[in-house]
Design an enzyme around this catalytic site. Sequence first.
Site, PDB file in Angstrom:
ATOM      1  N   LYS A 149     -10.675  -3.743  -3.860  1.00 39.47           N
ATOM      2  CA  LYS A 149     -11.426  -2.508  -4.062  1.00 39.47           C
ATOM      3  C   LYS A 149     -10.599  -1.465  -4.794  1.00 39.47           C
ATOM      4  O   LYS A 149     -11.133  -0.586  -5.451  1.00 39.47           O
ATOM      5  CB  LYS A 149     -11.786  -1.890  -2.704  1.00 39.47           C
ATOM      6  CG  LYS A 149     -12.771  -2.667  -1.883  1.00 39.47           C
ATOM      7  CD  LYS A 149     -12.753  -2.110  -0.455  1.00 39.47           C
ATOM      8  CE  LYS A 149     -13.605  -2.943   0.459  1.00 39.47           C
ATOM      9  NZ  LYS A 149     -13.324  -2.679   1.863  1.00 39.47           N
ATOM     10  N   LYS A 190      -4.710 -10.198  -6.026  1.00 40.36           N
ATOM     11  CA  LYS A 190      -5.974 -10.427  -5.326  1.00 40.36           C
ATOM     12  C   LYS A 190      -7.060  -9.485  -5.834  1.00 40.36           C
ATOM     13  O   LYS A 190      -6.765  -8.362  -6.259  1.00 40.36           O
ATOM     14  CB  LYS A 190      -5.801 -10.323  -3.798  1.00 40.36           C
ATOM     15  CG  LYS A 190      -5.722  -8.939  -3.224  1.00 40.36           C
ATOM     16  CD  LYS A 190      -5.996  -8.963  -1.696  1.00 40.36           C
ATOM     17  CE  LYS A 190      -6.089  -7.541  -1.172  1.00 40.36           C
ATOM     18  NZ  LYS A 190      -6.664  -7.425   0.161  1.00 40.36           N
ATOM     19  N   LYS A 195       0.815  -1.215   0.000  1.00 34.68           N
ATOM     20  CA  LYS A 195       0.000   0.000   0.000  1.00 34.68           C
ATOM     21  C   LYS A 195       0.847   1.263   0.000  1.00 34.68           C
ATOM     22  O   LYS A 195       0.438   2.281  -0.553  1.00 34.68           O
ATOM     23  CB  LYS A 195      -0.974   0.010   1.189  1.00 34.68           C
ATOM     24  CG  LYS A 195      -2.086  -1.028   1.050  1.00 34.68           C
ATOM     25  CD  LYS A 195      -3.282  -0.734   1.936  1.00 34.68           C
ATOM     26  CE  LYS A 195      -4.395  -1.736   1.664  1.00 34.68           C
ATOM     27  NZ  LYS A 195      -5.524  -1.621   2.578  1.00 34.68           N
TER      28      LYS A 195
HETATM   29  P1  ADP Z   1      -9.914  -4.664   0.814  1.00 34.51           P
HETATM   30  O1  ADP Z   1      -8.758  -5.574   1.054  1.00 34.51           O
HETATM   31  O2  ADP Z   1     -10.684  -4.972  -0.426  1.00 34.51           O
HETATM   32  O3  ADP Z   1      -9.563  -3.199   0.945  1.00 34.51           O
HETATM   33  P2  ADP Z   1     -10.733  -4.873   3.582  1.00 34.51           P
HETATM   34  O4  ADP Z   1      -9.308  -4.596   3.912  1.00 34.51           O
HETATM   35  O5  ADP Z   1     -11.767  -4.015   4.201  1.00 34.51           O
HETATM   36  O6  ADP Z   1     -10.939  -4.897   2.010  1.00 34.51           O
HETATM   37  O7  ADP Z   1     -11.006  -6.378   3.903  1.00 34.51           O
HETATM   38  C1  ADP Z   1     -12.229  -6.845   4.408  1.00 34.51           C
HETATM   39  C2  ADP Z   1     -12.191  -8.338   4.528  1.00 34.51           C
HETATM   40  O8  ADP Z   1     -12.248  -8.909   3.218  1.00 34.51           O
HETATM   41  C3  ADP Z   1     -10.911  -8.892   5.161  1.00 34.51           C
HETATM   42  O9  ADP Z   1     -11.268  -9.983   5.988  1.00 34.51           O
HETATM   43  C4  ADP Z   1     -10.109  -9.373   4.001  1.00 34.51           C
HETATM   44  O10 ADP Z   1      -9.262 -10.443   4.356  1.00 34.51           O
HETATM   45  C5  ADP Z   1     -11.198  -9.833   3.055  1.00 34.51           C
HETATM   46  N1  ADP Z   1     -10.739  -9.772   1.665  1.00 34.51           N
HETATM   47  C6  ADP Z   1     -10.419  -8.662   0.969  1.00 34.51           C
HETATM   48  N2  ADP Z   1     -10.045  -8.972  -0.283  1.00 34.51           N
HETATM   49  C7  ADP Z   1     -10.139 -10.332  -0.372  1.00 34.51           C
HETATM   50  C8  ADP Z   1      -9.907 -11.280  -1.427  1.00 34.51           C
HETATM   51  N3  ADP Z   1      -9.520 -10.888  -2.633  1.00 34.51           N
HETATM   52  N4  ADP Z   1     -10.113 -12.597  -1.169  1.00 34.51           N
HETATM   53  C9  ADP Z   1     -10.528 -13.008   0.057  1.00 34.51           C
HETATM   54  N5  ADP Z   1     -10.765 -12.173   1.083  1.00 34.51           N
HETATM   55  C10 ADP Z   1     -10.583 -10.855   0.880  1.00 34.51           C
HETATM   56 NA    NA Z   2      -7.546  -6.133   3.118  1.00 35.68          NA
END
Ligand code: ADP
Ligand code: NA
Length: 350
Positions: free
Chosen positions: A218, A215, A113
């Site tokens: 968002k 992965k 990040k």
């Molecule tokens: P992001 O990573 O999209 O910014 P968050 O950090 O808010 O979202 O993560 C929210 C939850 O979603 C966490 O438990 C994270 O491990 C899960 N998560 C995010 N992206 C993935 C993915 N590509 N596959 C599986 N779980 C995910």
């Molecule tokens: Na995350």
Amino acid sequence: EFKHLVFSGVQPTGNLHLGNYLGAIRKFVALQESHDCIYCVVDLHAITAQLVHDDLPGQIRSITAAFIAAGIDPKQHIVFNQSQVPQHAELAWIFNCVARIGWMNRMTQFKDKAGKDRENASLGLLAYPSLMAADILVYRATHVPVGDDQKQHLELTRDIAMKFNMDFMAKIRAAGLGTDIVVGDEPVHAYFPMVEPMIEGPAPRVMSLKDGTKKMSKSDPSDLSRINLLDDAETISKKIRKAKTDPDALPSEVEGLKGRPEADNLVGIFAALSDRSKADVLKDFGGQQFSVFKPALVDLAVEVLAPVNGEMRRLMGDPGYIDSVLRDGGARAGARAEKTMKEVRDIIGF
Ligand code: ADP
Ligand code: NA
């Protein structure tokens, strides 16, 4: 022994996607039957990467709506917003003094990040795992359902808990607090539990539809890389049809998915959406082309996501209700967090 308690959080940034749903929210729903659960919209985390947001209240309501639409019961369990409970930030400060700079510097999410210009990343982005540890441990939660991308942060949470327990062991005993546990082979008188990650399942990390080695996220600039929870059936269909694949037929055994990240990802998504194993899915689709598999995946994804999508939209039309859920959840979470913080202040000597 510590009483079982589930905690997890989702950031109110950007659109929720299939990775968030399969890696996190759907597991939250399943755990309600067997556990006491606390689910949090982690808005303090949302300002670590980007300080100013256009509509943070709207984003917070949207995650809350997704929780409830997916099937979380905010009366039986707790749904709230992190900044409503200042004890998270208070414990995070203490954990900043427990954790070592070297531990934070090793976090791969920080490196990703922060990018190349690390000196210019916020101090909050570096300290993010310390706040995450506080989110969990301010409730002395024992189980954390998350995607595989959070595994390293949960190991750090255990390191922080362990160092706190060891450094303050005499004071924890003197205050008449804590409980005897065994960590590895070592008996420890612990105030904080060693959290157990809950990462298992056929799609522990959902990958981008455009690049099977990244992965689903968002923050990916390509909207075609992810399925959003608010995508309609036509959009879901288009994204899956356009998803990157290789020209071969699907294998009939899981081993045949090795070295084929895109095929592996789509089969994993199918398995997770249908509550089956990848091996089981390949019993049906082994030997078939993607031209057969993709339409079946579209139907399944639409069938599972459409009700969540519809209910989420309905709830977002009722912000008064969402806010009342958050107020009620915040009050209940706050009372539990303050109980821990009283004890922590006592242990430290404040
Ligand atoms: P992001 O990573 O999209 O910014 P968050 O950090 O808010 O979202 O993560 C929210 C939850 O979603 C966490 O438990 C994270 O491990 C899960 N998560 C995010 N992206 C993935 C993915 N590509 N596959 C599986 N779980 C995910
Ligand atoms: Na995350």
